[in-house]
Structures are given as structure tokens and as C-alpha cells.
Design a protein around this motif. Structure first.
Motif, PDB file in Angstrom:
ATOM      1  N   ILE A 114      56.208  -4.557  32.639  1.00  0.00           N
ATOM      2  CA  ILE A 114      54.826  -4.899  32.267  1.00  0.00           C
ATOM      3  C   ILE A 114      53.868  -3.911  32.929  1.00  0.00           C
ATOM      4  O   ILE A 114      54.073  -3.505  34.082  1.00  0.00           O
ATOM      5  CB  ILE A 114      54.497  -6.344  32.712  1.00  0.00           C
ATOM      6  N   SER A 117      48.093  -3.280  34.807  1.00  0.00           N
ATOM      7  CA  SER A 117      46.781  -3.800  34.427  1.00  0.00           C
ATOM      8  C   SER A 117      46.860  -5.195  33.803  1.00  0.00           C
ATOM      9  O   SER A 117      45.866  -5.911  33.753  1.00  0.00           O
ATOM     10  CB  SER A 117      46.103  -2.828  33.467  1.00  0.00           C
ATOM     11  N   SER A 118      48.068  -5.569  33.329  1.00  0.00           N
ATOM     12  CA  SER A 118      48.234  -6.897  32.721  1.00  0.00           C
ATOM     13  C   SER A 118      48.476  -7.970  33.772  1.00  0.00           C
ATOM     14  O   SER A 118      48.494  -9.157  33.444  1.00  0.00           O
ATOM     15  CB  SER A 118      49.406  -6.893  31.737  1.00  0.00           C
TER      16      SER A 118
END
Lengths: 192, 215
Positions: A114, A117-118
């Protein structure tokens, strides 16, 4: 036994405003110091002086270290546009044998692909803490390490730091909240 | 942190950082003949002026955030306290930028030179000059960016721009020498001399400037 860090009469001021003055302490191997103080009392500045990023106005600081200092400040030194795995690769800890265990404890073992920033602020803080967990340093400096962490992760961090103290590492940390770490207190608000 | 791996991985995932300047360079070189209505001979004469200015502007653009991102996210803090020499880290950063932007621009610039002048000899001779010049430009603009790290990159690069004006004069003279089939190696040696000083001095100065910003 020689102290890992010995500070003598450290003073610091910005323009004419004194942050702290005549601070002295000795940090031995296997010991921790909890730096306390109000906002703007100079906790971050003191940590930066110890790791050599800032110069004190007055006083002396002696360090007897065999390895590099491990410092985690307000900034995480992570790249938002890279995945968790790529960030761990940049930190040179991707192949560490203990990485998986820490990732599981932090609930991040399924988040490797992932983008950073998520992730939430707290999750990003956990990734930054992995650098501390997997470091090979004899002096650990942490500036507000619990900001953004849930209670479970705070407890895990405290357990880890207590283990590190048993392994003769020295720790200096600043925190507004009380942590379950065997440490001496150094209150900067009393030193102005 | 392994600085070479760090920079390459960073730039690989941020293609805007290196592809953007290269595309701007190509755009300038393609747009140049379209904007003038002059004979081929005149085009040939003014080509080099446009080439050097394009390299200058593109290098300015390329170094825009060479330190800013690492400064903002705390990576520079970590580099500054690491065991590896800070000036060495800075010089490696600059070298990687040159490798990914300066070298392709030198190759593309030589190809454009071949296209505009129809002279293979000139294109071959201009290639090492482009390589050296782009490395000097990238070093000087990195210095400018470090100066104005917290105040926006334009200010610093504008301050350092006058430092490069003597270099532009040398480049002009070198091209005249090549065109007249005179020995131009003296100019290459001069550029190499400038580069050999800059390559050591600039990272050292930048490291002090960045440390001051980190305080």
C-alpha cells in the motif's frame, strides 16, 4: 564506567529568549532519561543538540558511542509516494529477520504493497518506529514517539524500549504523556 | 540508508523529477526552428546560443526540488546524523541527478546538433562539452537551491545565475573554435578545471548551508 552521553551546563537561547540554561546530566548504558517540559521549553532542541543537528549556545556535550545514533523526530523520513515495502527498503530494514514480527504486532503485515499516503498518521508513525526497533545503535533519541499511536502500540513501544535498556542501550525521549519506561526525569520547564 | 539506492528508487517513482526537464529540453529544441524565419545558415549560427540557454534553464528546472522534499520529510536530518560524510551524500545526490538528467540531455543535445548543423564532427565534439557543462550547471543550481531551501527555489537559482555567465562566454568561444577547426581542447580543459574545483567545493558548502537550515 563512562557515560554514553555527558552534558555539562548546556544552555540554549533563540534571539534573546532563553529556552533552557545550565542543564547537566549523564546517561549511562542501559539507562533512559525522560525529557519533560511545556510546549516550547526546548525538548526537541535538546534532542537535536545531542544528535549534533543543533549547536548549544553554552556548555559541553560528550558522547562515547560505538555506533550511529538512532533519532526519530517529528518528521518520519518516509516517502509518501512509495509503498510501505519500498520505504522499508529505503530504510535498509526490509530483510531484517525481526521485521515480520513487528509488522504483525503493529497490524501492518498486510499493508506492504500500500502507498504510504493511503495510511493514517498513526500507521505512518508505526512504520517510522520500525527504524528504531530494527536499529543497531547504542543511543536512541525519540521525540514524542507516542504521538498518533493507539494504546496497544504505545504499550508495545514501552515493552520494546524496556527490552532495549536490558540490552545496555541508552535512551533519551521526550513525551508529554507518562510512559511505562524505567527512566529518570529531566524537566526543562524547571531549568529556565 | 544506501544513498545511491535511495536516490534511484526515489527518482524511479517520481518520473516527473527527471523526465520533465528532459521533455522541456526537447520541446525548446524542437520549438526553436519553428519560431524563426531565417535561412539554414543563420539557424546554424544561432543554434548554439539556444542550446546553452536551454541546458541552463533545464538544469535550473531539474534541481528545483533536489533538497526540498528530503528536507520536508526529515530524510536530510537522518543523512546529517548518519556515519556517512554529509558532503559525500550531497555529491552523490547531485551525481545521480546529473546521471538521470544531465547525461540524457547531453546525448539529445548532440543529436540536435547533428540535425541542425549536419556536421558529425561538431556533434561529437560538442558532446563532452555538454556533459561537463551540465554537471557544472547542476552543481551551481543545487547550491542556489540549498541557499533558499525554505524560501522557494527561484530566489536561490536567480542569485547563482550570474555565477554562470562567464561559463557561457567560454562555451561560446569553444563553439567558435570548433567551427573554425581550431584547437578547442583548451576550453575543455578549462571547463574540466572548473568542474574539478566545483565537484568538491559545492557539496561541502551545501552541507554547511543545509546544516544551518536544519538547526
Amino acid at each position: 564506567m563512562q557515560p554514553k552521553v555527558k552534558a555539562t551546563n548546556l544552555s540554549y537561547k533563540i534571539n534573546e529568549k532563553k529556552l533552557f540554561q545550565n542543564i547537566s546530566f549523564e546517561l549511562m548504558a542501559g539507562k533512559a532519561i525522560h525529557i519533560q517540559g511545556d510546549n516550547g521549553s526546548g525538548k526537541t532542541t535538546l534532542l537535536k543538540i545531542i544528535c549534533g543537528l543543533t549547536n548549544q549556545v553554552k556548555g559541553e556535550i560528550e558522547k562515547k558511542l560505538d555506533k550511529q545514533i538512532c533519532f526519530l523526530g517529528h518528521k518520519n523520513a518516509l516517502k509518501q509516494y512509495l509503498t510501505v515495502e519500498e520505504n522499508l527498503s529505503l530504510l535498509n530494514i526490509i530483510n531484517h529477520p525481526d521485521l515480520k514480527q513487528h509488522l504483525i504486532e503493529f497490524g501492518l503485515d498486510k499493508s506492504l504493497d500500500i502507498n504510504l499516503s493511503s495510511l493514517s498518521f498513526g500507521q505512518q508513525k508505526k512504520i517510522a518506529l520500525l527504524r528504531v526497533f530494527l536499529n543497531d545503535s547504542d543511543l536512541i533519541l525519540l521525540d514524542e514517539p507516542c504521538v498518533g499511536l493507539d494504546t496497544q502500540s504505545q504499550n508495545y513501544l514501552c515493552r520494546f524500549l524496556n527490552d532495549e535498556l536490558e540490552h545496555r542501550k541508552s535512551i533519551l525521549f521526550s513525551s508529554h504523556i507518562s510512559l511505562d519506561i524505567n527512566s529518570e526525569k529531566l524537566n526543562l520547564s524547571d531549568q529556565v | 540508508m544506501n544513498i545511491i539506492k535511495f536516490e534511484l528508487l526515489k527518482l524511479r517513482n517520481k518520473s516527473r523529477g527527471w523526465l520533465g526537464p528532459i521533455l522541456v529540453f526537447i520541446l525548446i529544441m524542437v520549438a526553436f526552428p519553428l519560431t524563426v524565419e531565417i535561412s539554414n545558415k543563420d539557424l546554424d549560427q544561432s543554434f548554439f546560443a539556444v542550446l546553452w540557454i536551454a541546458v541552463l534553464l533545464v538544469m535550473m528546472l531539474a534541481t528545483e526540488d533536489i533538497f526540498l522534499e528530503d528536507f520536508n520529510d526529515g530524510s536530510l536530518e537522518q543523512f546529517a546524523i548518519s556515519d556517512i560524510s554529509f558532503p559525500y551524500i550531497i555529491s552523490v545526490k547531485i551525481f545521480i541527478y546529473w546521471l538521470l538528467i544531465g547525461v540524457p540531455i547531453s546525448i539529445i543535445g548532440s543529436l540536435f546538433c547533428l540535425g541542425f548543423t549536419n556536421s558529425g564532427n561538431l556533434a561529437i565534439n560538442i558532446f563532452p562539452i555538454l556533459l561537463i557543462t551540465s554537471y557544472i550547471f547542476i552543481n551551481v543550481f543545487s547550491f542556489g537551491n540549498a541557499l533558499s531551501l525554505t524560501k522557494g527555489s527561484v530566489l536561490g537559482t536567480l542569485v547563482t545565475l550570474p555565477l554562470l555567465l562567464p561559463l557561457l562566454i567560454v562555451l561560446g568561444k569553444a563553439v567558435i573554435s570548433i567551427n573554425l577547426n581550431l584547437n578547442y581542447l583548451g576550453f575543455v580543459a578549462l571547463l574540466l578545471g572548473v568542474l574539478s574545483i566545483i565537484i568538491f567545493l559545492i557539496p561541502l558548502i551545501i552541507s554547511y548551508i543545509i546544516r544551518a537550515h536544519l538547526e
